[in-house]
Design a protein around this motif. Sequence first.
Motif, PDB file in Angstrom:
ATOM      1  N   LEU A 158       0.838  -1.199   0.000  1.00 59.98           N
ATOM      2  CA  LEU A 158       0.000   0.000   0.000  1.00 59.98           C
ATOM      3  C   LEU A 158       0.875   1.252   0.000  1.00 59.98           C
ATOM      4  O   LEU A 158       1.927   1.297   0.639  1.00 59.98           O
ATOM      5  N   MET A 159       0.398   2.256  -0.738  1.00 60.53           N
ATOM      6  CA  MET A 159       1.039   3.570  -0.749  1.00 60.53           C
ATOM      7  C   MET A 159       0.111   4.570  -0.074  1.00 60.53           C
ATOM      8  O   MET A 159      -1.102   4.556  -0.287  1.00 60.53           O
ATOM      9  N   TYR A 160       0.693   5.436   0.746  1.00 60.54           N
ATOM     10  CA  TYR A 160      -0.072   6.525   1.370  1.00 60.54           C
ATOM     11  C   TYR A 160       0.401   7.841   0.766  1.00 60.54           C
ATOM     12  O   TYR A 160       1.611   8.098   0.693  1.00 60.54           O
ATOM     13  N   ALA A 161      -0.544   8.662   0.315  1.00 55.74           N
ATOM     14  CA  ALA A 161      -0.187   9.920  -0.331  1.00 55.74           C
ATOM     15  C   ALA A 161      -0.727  11.099   0.483  1.00 55.74           C
ATOM     16  O   ALA A 161      -1.917  11.146   0.815  1.00 55.74           O
ATOM     17  N   TYR A 162       0.164  12.018   0.789  1.00 57.65           N
ATOM     18  CA  TYR A 162      -0.195  13.238   1.531  1.00 57.65           C
ATOM     19  C   TYR A 162       0.379  14.426   0.763  1.00 57.65           C
ATOM     20  O   TYR A 162       1.527  14.394   0.305  1.00 57.65           O
ATOM     21  N   TYR A 163      -0.420  15.491   0.632  1.00 55.61           N
ATOM     22  CA  TYR A 163      -0.010  16.637  -0.170  1.00 55.61           C
ATOM     23  C   TYR A 163      -0.070  17.910   0.674  1.00 55.61           C
ATOM     24  O   TYR A 163      -1.033  18.137   1.414  1.00 55.61           O
ATOM     25  N   ASN A 164       0.952  18.736   0.552  1.00 51.30           N
ATOM     26  CA  ASN A 164       0.930  20.034   1.231  1.00 51.30           C
ATOM     27  C   ASN A 164       1.701  21.056   0.407  1.00 51.30           C
ATOM     28  O   ASN A 164       2.158  20.765  -0.695  1.00 51.30           O
ATOM     29  N   ASP A 165       1.846  22.251   0.956  1.00 53.92           N
ATOM     30  CA  ASP A 165       2.570  23.330   0.292  1.00 53.92           C
ATOM     31  C   ASP A 165       2.039  23.558  -1.125  1.00 53.92           C
ATOM     32  O   ASP A 165       2.799  23.646  -2.090  1.00 53.92           O
ATOM     33  N   ILE A 166       0.699  23.653  -1.243  1.00 57.32           N
ATOM     34  CA  ILE A 166       0.057  23.851  -2.544  1.00 57.32           C
ATOM     35  C   ILE A 166       0.123  25.328  -2.921  1.00 57.32           C
ATOM     36  O   ILE A 166      -0.314  26.189  -2.156  1.00 57.32           O
ATOM     37  N   LYS A 167       0.655  25.614  -4.098  1.00 55.07           N
ATOM     38  CA  LYS A 167       0.748  26.989  -4.589  1.00 55.07           C
ATOM     39  C   LYS A 167       0.020  27.078  -5.928  1.00 55.07           C
ATOM     40  O   LYS A 167       0.400  26.433  -6.900  1.00 55.07           O
ATOM     41  N   LEU A 168      -1.039  27.897  -5.955  1.00 58.09           N
ATOM     42  CA  LEU A 168      -1.865  28.066  -7.152  1.00 58.09           C
ATOM     43  C   LEU A 168      -1.268  29.136  -8.051  1.00 58.09           C
ATOM     44  O   LEU A 168      -0.753  30.160  -7.572  1.00 58.09           O
ATOM     45  N   ASN A 169      -1.315  28.903  -9.367  1.00 57.79           N
ATOM     46  CA  ASN A 169      -0.880  29.883 -10.353  1.00 57.79           C
ATOM     47  C   ASN A 169      -1.565  31.234 -10.082  1.00 57.79           C
ATOM     48  O   ASN A 169      -2.775  31.299  -9.890  1.00 57.79           O
ATOM     49  N   SER A 170      -0.795  32.309 -10.056  1.00 55.54           N
ATOM     50  CA  SER A 170      -1.335  33.625  -9.679  1.00 55.54           C
ATOM     51  C   SER A 170      -2.405  34.114 -10.652  1.00 55.54           C
ATOM     52  O   SER A 170      -3.377  34.765 -10.238  1.00 55.54           O
ATOM     53  N   GLU A 171      -2.260  33.816 -11.942  1.00 55.64           N
ATOM     54  CA  GLU A 171      -3.265  34.244 -12.923  1.00 55.64           C
ATOM     55  C   GLU A 171      -4.579  33.513 -12.695  1.00 55.64           C
ATOM     56  O   GLU A 171      -5.661  34.113 -12.777  1.00 55.64           O
ATOM     57  N   ILE A 172      -4.497  32.219 -12.408  1.00 52.41           N
ATOM     58  CA  ILE A 172      -5.714  31.453 -12.160  1.00 52.41           C
ATOM     59  C   ILE A 172      -6.363  31.902 -10.859  1.00 52.41           C
ATOM     60  O   ILE A 172      -7.594  32.006 -10.767  1.00 52.41           O
ATOM     61  N   ARG A 173      -5.551  32.187  -9.851  1.00 60.23           N
ATOM     62  CA  ARG A 173      -6.111  32.706  -8.599  1.00 60.23           C
ATOM     63  C   ARG A 173      -6.883  33.992  -8.855  1.00 60.23           C
ATOM     64  O   ARG A 173      -7.989  34.195  -8.332  1.00 60.23           O
ATOM     65  N   SER A 174      -6.304  34.883  -9.671  1.00 61.82           N
ATOM     66  CA  SER A 174      -6.965  36.147  -9.996  1.00 61.82           C
ATOM     67  C   SER A 174      -8.276  35.903 -10.743  1.00 61.82           C
ATOM     68  O   SER A 174      -9.292  36.568 -10.478  1.00 61.82           O
ATOM     69  N   ASP A 175      -8.266  34.929 -11.679  1.00 63.24           N
ATOM     70  CA  ASP A 175      -9.494  34.592 -12.418  1.00 63.24           C
ATOM     71  C   ASP A 175     -10.583  34.082 -11.474  1.00 63.24           C
ATOM     72  O   ASP A 175     -11.774  34.422 -11.624  1.00 63.24           O
ATOM     73  N   LEU A 176     -10.196  33.261 -10.511  1.00 64.60           N
ATOM     74  CA  LEU A 176     -11.173  32.706  -9.576  1.00 64.60           C
ATOM     75  C   LEU A 176     -11.715  33.774  -8.632  1.00 64.60           C
ATOM     76  O   LEU A 176     -12.898  33.747  -8.253  1.00 64.60           O
ATOM     77  N   GLU A 177     -10.870  34.714  -8.247  1.00 65.00           N
ATOM     78  CA  GLU A 177     -11.353  35.831  -7.427  1.00 65.00           C
ATOM     79  C   GLU A 177     -12.376  36.657  -8.215  1.00 65.00           C
ATOM     80  O   GLU A 177     -13.404  37.082  -7.669  1.00 65.00           O
ATOM     81  N   ALA A 178     -12.096  36.873  -9.507  1.00 63.60           N
ATOM     82  CA  ALA A 178     -13.043  37.612 -10.358  1.00 63.60           C
ATOM     83  C   ALA A 178     -14.365  36.856 -10.470  1.00 63.60           C
ATOM     84  O   ALA A 178     -15.439  37.469 -10.477  1.00 63.60           O
ATOM     85  N   ALA A 179     -14.291  35.518 -10.562  1.00 68.04           N
ATOM     86  CA  ALA A 179     -15.521  34.710 -10.608  1.00 68.04           C
ATOM     87  C   ALA A 179     -16.301  34.849  -9.305  1.00 68.04           C
ATOM     88  O   ALA A 179     -17.537  34.898  -9.311  1.00 68.04           O
ATOM     89  N   GLY A 180     -15.579  34.918  -8.184  1.00 69.42           N
ATOM     90  CA  GLY A 180     -16.248  35.141  -6.904  1.00 69.42           C
ATOM     91  C   GLY A 180     -16.974  36.477  -6.878  1.00 69.42           C
ATOM     92  O   GLY A 180     -18.099  36.580  -6.375  1.00 69.42           O
ATOM     93  N   HIS A 181     -16.337  37.506  -7.415  1.00 70.11           N
ATOM     94  CA  HIS A 181     -16.993  38.820  -7.486  1.00 70.11           C
ATOM     95  C   HIS A 181     -18.237  38.755  -8.369  1.00 70.11           C
ATOM     96  O   HIS A 181     -19.249  39.410  -8.081  1.00 70.11           O
ATOM     97  N   MET A 182     -18.169  37.987  -9.453  1.00 69.65           N
ATOM     98  CA  MET A 182     -19.332  37.840 -10.334  1.00 69.65           C
ATOM     99  C   MET A 182     -20.517  37.255  -9.562  1.00 69.65           C
ATOM    100  O   MET A 182     -21.643  37.776  -9.633  1.00 69.65           O
ATOM    101  N   ILE A 183     -20.263  36.187  -8.800  1.00 71.01           N
ATOM    102  CA  ILE A 183     -21.334  35.553  -8.039  1.00 71.01           C
ATOM    103  C   ILE A 183     -21.875  36.508  -6.985  1.00 71.01           C
ATOM    104  O   ILE A 183     -23.094  36.632  -6.792  1.00 71.01           O
ATOM    105  N   GLN A 184     -20.977  37.210  -6.288  1.00 72.45           N
ATOM    106  CA  GLN A 184     -21.423  38.137  -5.246  1.00 72.45           C
ATOM    107  C   GLN A 184     -22.250  39.270  -5.834  1.00 72.45           C
ATOM    108  O   GLN A 184     -23.251  39.705  -5.233  1.00 72.45           O
ATOM    109  N   ASN A 185     -21.887  39.771  -7.009  1.00 68.41           N
ATOM    110  CA  ASN A 185     -22.651  40.836  -7.650  1.00 68.41           C
ATOM    111  C   ASN A 185     -24.065  40.378  -7.988  1.00 68.41           C
ATOM    112  O   ASN A 185     -25.027  41.142  -7.828  1.00 68.41           O
TER     113      ASN A 185
END
Length: 372
Positions: A250-277
């Motif tokens: 058996l293999m156990y997989a654990y993931y940390n130190d996740i860093k999201l692409n800054s452009e995609i983060r910005s796109d997702l924040e804009a999508a959040g603003h769209m929903i809030q509006n």
Amino acid sequence: MNLTKSITAIMLFGVTHAVLANNPDGFKRFSVSAGWLHVMPQGKANPFNINTAVKKGTVSTVGSISEGAFVNSLDPDYISADPDSGASFNAKNLIQELVDLGALNGLGISDVDGNILATESGSAVVNGLDSWQAGGTGLEANNVDTLGLTFNYYLNDNVSLQFIGGIPPKVDIRGKGVITAPLSGHATPTGTSGVLFPNGLGLKQDVPITNLENKSKVATVRAWTPALEAQYQFGKSGVNKFRPYIGAGLMYAYYNDIKLNSEIRSDLEAAGHMIQNVLDNKAGAALDGKVSSGVMHVDVDAEDAIAPIVTAGFTYDLNDHWYGVASVSYAKLNNKTTINVVNKSTGQQLIHATTKIDIDPLITYLGVGYRF
């Protein structure tokens, strides 16, 4: 002093006798190795499943909206009827012609800057944003190299338990496809627009959210993937230099130190603003991509996973202690990745997106070991 030496000799004799009793063939009980570990994910991307806080049938005031965003939101196949003659026509085509001629301002529908007036835009019933699957999208892991380490405990000359580890590598995650939001619904204009379109206007648009595949990577993540296997090694110590083996565990997989692409983060924040509006009764501002009343936070999480792993390999004795080792392994590994966009001002979750990453790695290992 002689008594102390005698007691020590007796203890050493007892330990040696116990080891030989459990190891009658004299093979070495432990081994360690270090070497090059190359991981080649074989899995394919799976589409994102997305939910937002805009439920089906949500009614939102449109407010001021640019002519371009207004036209883009209209259903290209929606047929309206002239209120006087009853003749049918394509509403989007007619409005586009009026925009091209600059006639909406003359009719009192838009201002001199090309924005539909709030007194004309009315309200809209919004559908399609509550839940959808973004077909053709997903995430895949890139190949990675790291230092591998193994530790074996031999139950007998042929059977051992092996712990497989190494330095946790940073893995690049690449994206597939373009995520869009399938807006649909019905607008009810007011004022002059309401007179021109007494039956309202159909809405239909795939609103762009983010392009995953035009980035070199969507994210990076550190992967911890220790494994424990039971192995059977053919041949006999001291007789066969070349000894193939097979293993499963058996293999156990654990993931940390996740860093999201800054452009995609910005796109997702804009999508959040769209929903809030939309929730703030500013549907026009949502389609114009304007900042909302909220403060957006994007959170990315990868779940831990356990997967079966199988291995085939061989060792080659260089001398009584040192040996070379090579192996290839396959693990049926996948994990669930979640992306949430939250309005920090209210704590409300605006967007919840999940996808399954099929990693299914093929792992090759080439190293040097020592038995003791």
